[in-house]
Design an enzyme around this catalytic site. Structure first.
Site, short mmCIF file in Angstrom:
data_model
loop_
_atom_site.label_atom_id
_atom_site.label_comp_id
_atom_site.label_asym_id
_atom_site.label_seq_id
_atom_site.Cartn_x
_atom_site.Cartn_y
_atom_site.Cartn_z
N GLU A 87 -14.11 -18.60 -30.72
CA GLU A 87 -12.84 -19.15 -31.23
C GLU A 87 -11.93 -19.57 -30.08
O GLU A 87 -11.28 -20.62 -30.13
CB GLU A 87 -12.15 -18.12 -32.15
CG GLU A 87 -12.90 -18.01 -33.48
CD GLU A 87 -12.40 -16.89 -34.37
OE1 GLU A 87 -12.31 -15.76 -33.88
OE2 GLU A 87 -12.10 -17.16 -35.54
N GLU A 138 -19.46 -12.46 -37.05
CA GLU A 138 -18.53 -11.61 -37.81
C GLU A 138 -19.09 -11.20 -39.16
O GLU A 138 -18.87 -10.08 -39.63
CB GLU A 138 -17.20 -12.34 -38.04
CG GLU A 138 -16.30 -12.40 -36.83
CD GLU A 138 -16.58 -13.59 -35.94
OE1 GLU A 138 -17.68 -14.18 -36.06
OE2 GLU A 138 -15.71 -13.94 -35.13
C1 LIG Z 1 -7.70 -7.73 -32.72
C2 LIG Z 1 -7.90 -8.30 -34.13
C3 LIG Z 1 -8.47 -9.62 -34.16
C4 LIG Z 1 -8.80 -10.08 -35.53
C5 LIG Z 1 -9.33 -11.48 -35.51
C6 LIG Z 1 -10.78 -11.48 -35.72
C7 LIG Z 1 -11.44 -12.36 -34.68
C8 LIG Z 1 -12.83 -12.42 -34.94
O1 LIG Z 1 -13.28 -13.50 -35.23
C9 LIG Z 1 -13.56 -11.14 -34.92
C10 LIG Z 1 -14.56 -10.96 -33.82
O2 LIG Z 1 -14.63 -11.57 -32.80
S1 LIG Z 1 -15.59 -9.70 -34.20
C11 LIG Z 1 -16.69 -9.63 -32.85
C12 LIG Z 1 -17.77 -10.61 -32.97
N1 LIG Z 1 -18.70 -10.39 -31.92
C13 LIG Z 1 -19.87 -9.72 -32.11
O3 LIG Z 1 -20.23 -9.32 -33.20
C14 LIG Z 1 -20.71 -9.53 -30.89
C15 LIG Z 1 -21.15 -8.12 -30.83
N2 LIG Z 1 -21.92 -7.87 -29.65
C16 LIG Z 1 -23.21 -8.25 -29.50
O4 LIG Z 1 -23.80 -8.94 -30.31
C17 LIG Z 1 -23.94 -7.74 -28.30
O5 LIG Z 1 -23.25 -6.59 -27.86
C18 LIG Z 1 -24.03 -8.76 -27.12
C19 LIG Z 1 -24.96 -9.89 -27.53
C20 LIG Z 1 -22.69 -9.28 -26.78
C21 LIG Z 1 -24.58 -8.05 -25.87
O6 LIG Z 1 -25.80 -7.43 -26.17
P1 LIG Z 1 -26.47 -6.40 -25.14
O7 LIG Z 1 -27.73 -5.94 -25.79
O8 LIG Z 1 -26.51 -7.02 -23.80
O9 LIG Z 1 -25.44 -5.20 -25.00
P2 LIG Z 1 -24.96 -4.15 -26.10
O10 LIG Z 1 -25.64 -2.86 -25.83
O11 LIG Z 1 -25.03 -4.70 -27.46
O12 LIG Z 1 -23.41 -4.05 -25.74
C22 LIG Z 1 -22.96 -3.47 -24.52
C23 LIG Z 1 -21.76 -2.61 -24.81
O13 LIG Z 1 -20.70 -3.45 -25.27
C24 LIG Z 1 -20.21 -2.99 -26.54
N3 LIG Z 1 -19.78 -4.17 -27.30
C25 LIG Z 1 -20.48 -5.29 -27.53
N4 LIG Z 1 -19.74 -6.18 -28.20
C26 LIG Z 1 -18.54 -5.59 -28.40
C27 LIG Z 1 -17.33 -6.01 -29.02
N5 LIG Z 1 -17.21 -7.23 -29.58
N6 LIG Z 1 -16.33 -5.14 -29.06
C28 LIG Z 1 -16.41 -3.93 -28.49
N7 LIG Z 1 -17.53 -3.48 -27.87
C29 LIG Z 1 -18.57 -4.31 -27.82
C30 LIG Z 1 -21.40 -2.27 -27.15
O14 LIG Z 1 -21.02 -1.37 -28.12
C31 LIG Z 1 -22.00 -1.60 -25.92
O15 LIG Z 1 -21.18 -0.49 -25.64
P3 LIG Z 1 -21.79 0.92 -25.27
O16 LIG Z 1 -22.62 1.31 -26.43
O17 LIG Z 1 -20.63 1.79 -25.06
O18 LIG Z 1 -22.62 0.68 -24.05
#
Ligand SMILES: CCCCCCCC(=O)CC(=O)SCCNC(=O)CCNC(=O)[C@H](O)C(C)(C)COP(=O)(O)OP(=O)(O)OC[C@H]1O[C@@H](n2cnc3c(N)ncnc32)[C@H](O)[C@@H]1OP(=O)(O)O
Ligand SMILES: NC(=O)C1=CN([C@@H]2O[C@H](COP(=O)(O)OP(=O)(O)OC[C@H]3O[C@@H](n4cnc5c(N)ncnc54)[C@H](O)[C@@H]3O)[C@@H](O)[C@H]2O)C=CC1
Length: 727
Positions: A105, A125
């Site tokens: 976005e 989302e």
């Molecule tokens: C404030 C209010 C606002 C309201 C408005 C709404 C706005 C919206 O439109 C709402 C959004 O953006 S919702 C978020 C949408 N994004 C996602 O779903 C992406 C989620 N992440 C991924 O797919 C993978 O982590 C990714 C592909 C990125 C990376 O994959 P990897 O396999 O390399 O790594 P992971 O093990 O999955 O992730 C590493 C650590 O990062 C944490 N994490 C990932 N995405 C996060 C995110 N979006 N927010 C917070 N933490 C997040 C994940 O949990 C992990 O943490 P640890 O477990 O502690 O290592």
């Protein structure tokens, strides 16, 4: 949070900074907004570049903060995206790694977008139970048209840079120096009119059959979503982009977002997101964990047995670019297996081609088919997938122990058998582990990893790392009959069959369970898996067949209630889909359409008559509660036995292995949502009505949690009695 620097004389660079994925926390959003305002106010700045630290643009809003969001909160992110678009100076997004959700976005608020060739963009989302609420549902359709926007926003799929370019999401792909190229572009376009680059000012590309496209999309998502609200709300938001001016569409988007945020489904789906990540961080009861154990590299693997499971496992390994030896017992089976693997690999290659990925996965040089165990001498890891027969498995492991190199890891795909008994016949029991794949193994995301008594931390780390390499979710569990998944499945299936005895039809039970959100009810699932599988196991246990003691009552085993219904079906050759008949009737053997079968209705009536059972009406609530609460009850016992180390493990297993609806967060999360006292009281009620069904008697651990005031799910394991004799 967001670093501001100058690049050359006239370009300001704002770098989002929030390891590991540059999630847009309120501090990041605030810093981004300040950076944009600063650049706008500085007359020497002519253009702006927004990029992310550590090779990632941004994975979107910080999901961890969602639980504290109030439905009335104004999304600050949306205001910042608008602010970027309103900037007097051209803003260029330099996308590396990922631009997901709020990250995309932000990029759509920019006037230009450049992406690295390996970058991925998307709106995931919907998978978190919400929708893109920073004006994404209003900008994306204006940029790429309704059909493509519907696809992306309702599926949440990630799109590689090449496809994003084709769709028009990005303007340019670069192979290196993304930020430098963005700075060049920013310098070049400074001074040019920005109006045509502001997506919010564009009309949604018109199509003659817009109404039909939107209604078809709605029908499609309703069919697939099984009660999940977010896909439908995404469509409503996109519809608003078609029907309303931008500002009103944004209002509608916010209203729908608030509704979803307060719906409970978002909470469940976000729990599932973090649960999936939590299970990677495994711990053994001894305290050894992922932090200290390191995985060994696996370059060459072998699979023994190319039946239903083996062929899918081979396909997964080849897809992950490993060298694979595939072994069968005779030439005929080897030829059948080779043909099956070849066609699965071709199917995978065509899927990858469609999504613009390279498809060199069918390289025959990486795959060797053989009948010769000698070919396994130099493999790093073996996965045994022969028939579910302890004697046969032991024979294979004995052989492997003498043939394979001493450091090779030996895995079994058994669905229930004792890992320790198998390991005991080898000379390296610490290198033996259960790797329980789910059918079809090249598709299903779950890998249940079973540690035996002697399994070493290195072996566990290697199996868990294998799961990741295969793009699966590995969950470490303890060793008991059926492990976690199948052990919990047993009381669920048992209840479904008892309900038939009491008066239900298979389709009534299936409809209730599918209405809850499962992909498939228990009877359709049993027909698909094959009724003979369970029959063989029951015969092995002496519950039916020649080993059954003469004079055993038909509906009782060791003073517990038993239903011989599935045994009778198998005796009639009704093995399920493969036989064209089972709990349902199919158009032909191997057919997939389950039709209610009048033969079965007659059979059930006669059966009830024979056994003096008076059929009664069973309502949906009882069907669901008896099936699901029996399963959940076993889950509590599994936690108490320390077979699963946390409720998240069980929930991930059920979501990825058994089709538990994600919007209900998994069985243990579901129990915490409906309330433990409620689950307990319903189990008490049903166990009083059916004292001969031990699996309905509430688990002592569930009772203990209720007595403790039903602590939150994350505290449950701290109340498990230690240590357990199982470990
Ligand atoms: C404030 C209010 C606002 C309201 C408005 C709404 C706005 C919206 O439109 C709402 C959004 O953006 S919702 C978020 C949408 N994004 C996602 O779903 C992406 C989620 N992440 C991924 O797919 C993978 O982590 C990714 C592909 C990125 C990376 O994959 P990897 O396999 O390399 O790594 P992971 O093990 O999955 O992730 C590493 C650590 O990062 C944490 N994490 C990932 N995405 C996060 C995110 N979006 N927010 C917070 N933490 C997040 C994940 O949990 C992990 O943490 P640890 O477990 O502690 O290592
Ligand atoms: N079918 C399913 O949905 C699932 C099965 N499993 C487990 O996976 C294992 C395999 O099951 P399926 O693939 O369904 O069985 P299957 O009957 O489809 O295939 C077994 C294969 O093993 C081969 N085989 C038998 N003895 C052999 C030997 N000595 N050497 C080499 N190959 C030999 C057979 O020729 C056959 O092709 C079992 O332990 C089963 O419990 C686990 C998860 C799901």
């Amino acid at each position: 949070m967001a670093q501001y620097r100058r690049a050359g004389a006239a370009v300001a660079v704002i770098r989002l900074h929030n390891a590991p994925v540059n999630a847009l926390s309120s501090a990041v959003v605030q810093a981004l907004a300040q950076g944009v305002k600063k650049a706008d106010l500085d007359p020497s700045v002519k253009a702006v570049v927004i990029c992310g630290a550590n090779g990632k643009f941004s994975a979107g809003a910080d999901i961890r903060t969602f639980s504290s969001l109030q439905p009335r909160d104004r999304p600050a992110l949306a205001e910042t995206v608008s602010l970027i678009e309103r900037s007097q100076k051209p803003v260029v997004a330099a996308i590396e790694g990922v631009a997901l959700g709020g990250g995309l976005e932000v990029a759509l608020g920019c006037h230009y977008r450049i992406a690295h060739a390996q970058a991925r963009v998307g709106f995931p989302e919907v998978l978190l139970g919400i929708l893109p609420a920073a004006e994404g549902t209003q900008r994306l359709p204006r940029l790429i048209g309704i059909p493509a926007a519907l696809d992306l926003i309702t599926t949440g799929r990630h799109v590689l840079a090449a496809e994003a370019l084709k769709l028009g999401i990005i303007d340019e792909i670069v192979k290196e120096n993304t930020v430098e190229r963005a700075i060049e572009l920013a310098s070049k376009v400074s001074g040019q009119p920005l109006g045509p680059r502001k997506i919010s000012l564009k009309p949604v590309p018109d199509l003659p059959d817009m109404e039909a496209i939107l209604s078809e999309a709605l029908v499609k998502v309703k069919r697939k979503a099984r009660g999940r609200l977010s896909p439908e709300m995404c469509i409503q938001a996109i519809k608003a982009a078609v029907q309303l001016p931008f500002a009103e569409g944004v209002e509608k988007e916010r209203e729908l977002f608030r509704f979803l945020l307060g719906s409970g489904q978002a909470k469940a789906q976000q729990y599932a997101f973090f649960a999936e990540r939590a299970v990677e961080k495994w711990t053994m009861p001894s305290g050894t964990s992922w932090k200290t154990a390191s995985a060994q590299p696996i370059r060459k693997a072998a699979v023994i047995g190319l039946g239903t499971m083996g062929r899918g496992i081979v396909t997964s390994l080849v897809k992950a670019k490993m060298l694979v030896v595939a072994l069968e017992q005779d030439q005929k089976q080897l030829d059948i297996g080779r043909e099956a693997v070849t066609s699965l690999l071709q199917w995978e290659a065509s899927k990858m081609q469609q999504s613009g990925q390279s498809q060199d996965i069918c390289d025959p040089a990486r795959l060797q088919f053989t009948l010769d165990f000698g070919a396994l001498r130099d493999v790093d890891l073996v996965i045994e997938a022969v028939f579910e027969d302890m004697a046969l498995k032991k024979e294979i492991f004995r052989k492997l122990s003498t043939i394979c190199k001493p450091e090779a890891f030996l895995c079994t795909n058994t669905s229930a058998l004792d890992i320790d008994e198998i390991a005991a016949v080898t000379s390296h029991p610490h290198q033996v582990i259960g790797t329980h794949f789910f059918s079809p193994a090249h598709v299903m995301k779950l890998l249940e990893v079973i540690r035996g008594h002697h399994t070493s931390p290195t072996t566990i780390a290697t199996a868990m790392s294998l799961a990741k390499t295969l793009n699966k979710v590995g969950v470490l569990v303890g060793n008991c009959f059926g492990f976690v998944g199948n052990r919990m499945m047993a009381p669920y299936v048992e209840q479904a069959i008892f309900l038939l005895e009491e008066g239900c039809k298979p389709e009534e039970v299936d409809q209730a369970v599918e209405g809850f959100g499962f992909h498939m009810g228990p009877f359709r699932m049993l027909d698909l898996a094959g009724l003979d599988v369970g029959w063989r196991s029951r015969k092995g246990q002496g519950l039916t067949g020649p080993k059954l003691a003469p004079g055993t009552p038909a509906r009782q085993r060791e003073s517990r209630r038993y239903s011989p219904l599935p045994d009778f079906l198998c005796e009639q050759g009704r093995y399920g889909q493969k036989a064209g008949k089972g709990w349902y009737l199919y158009e032909k053997p191997g057919g997939r359409t389950a039709n209610p079968d009048p033969w079965l209705y007659n059979f059930l009536s006669e059966y009830r008559e024979t056994h003096g059972i008076k059929a009664r009406f069973v309502d949906q609530e009882e069907i669901l509660e008896r099936c699901l609460y029996a399963l959940i009850n076993e889950g509590f016992q599994i936690l108490a036995d320390r077979i699963a180390s946390a409720p998240e493990d069980i929930d991930v297993i059920y979501i990825y292995g058994y089709g538990w609806p994600t919007h209900r967060g998994g069985p243990m999360f579901h129990a915490s949502t409906v309330g433990l006292p409620h689950v307990l009281s319903r189990l008490q009620k049903y166990s009083e009505a059916h004292p001969d069904i031990p699996k309905l008697q509430p688990s002592p651990f569930l009772k203990k949690l209720v007595a403790l005031g039903s602590p939150p799910l994350r505290e449950w394991v701290s109340h498990v009695r230690q240590p357990s004799s199982k470990l």
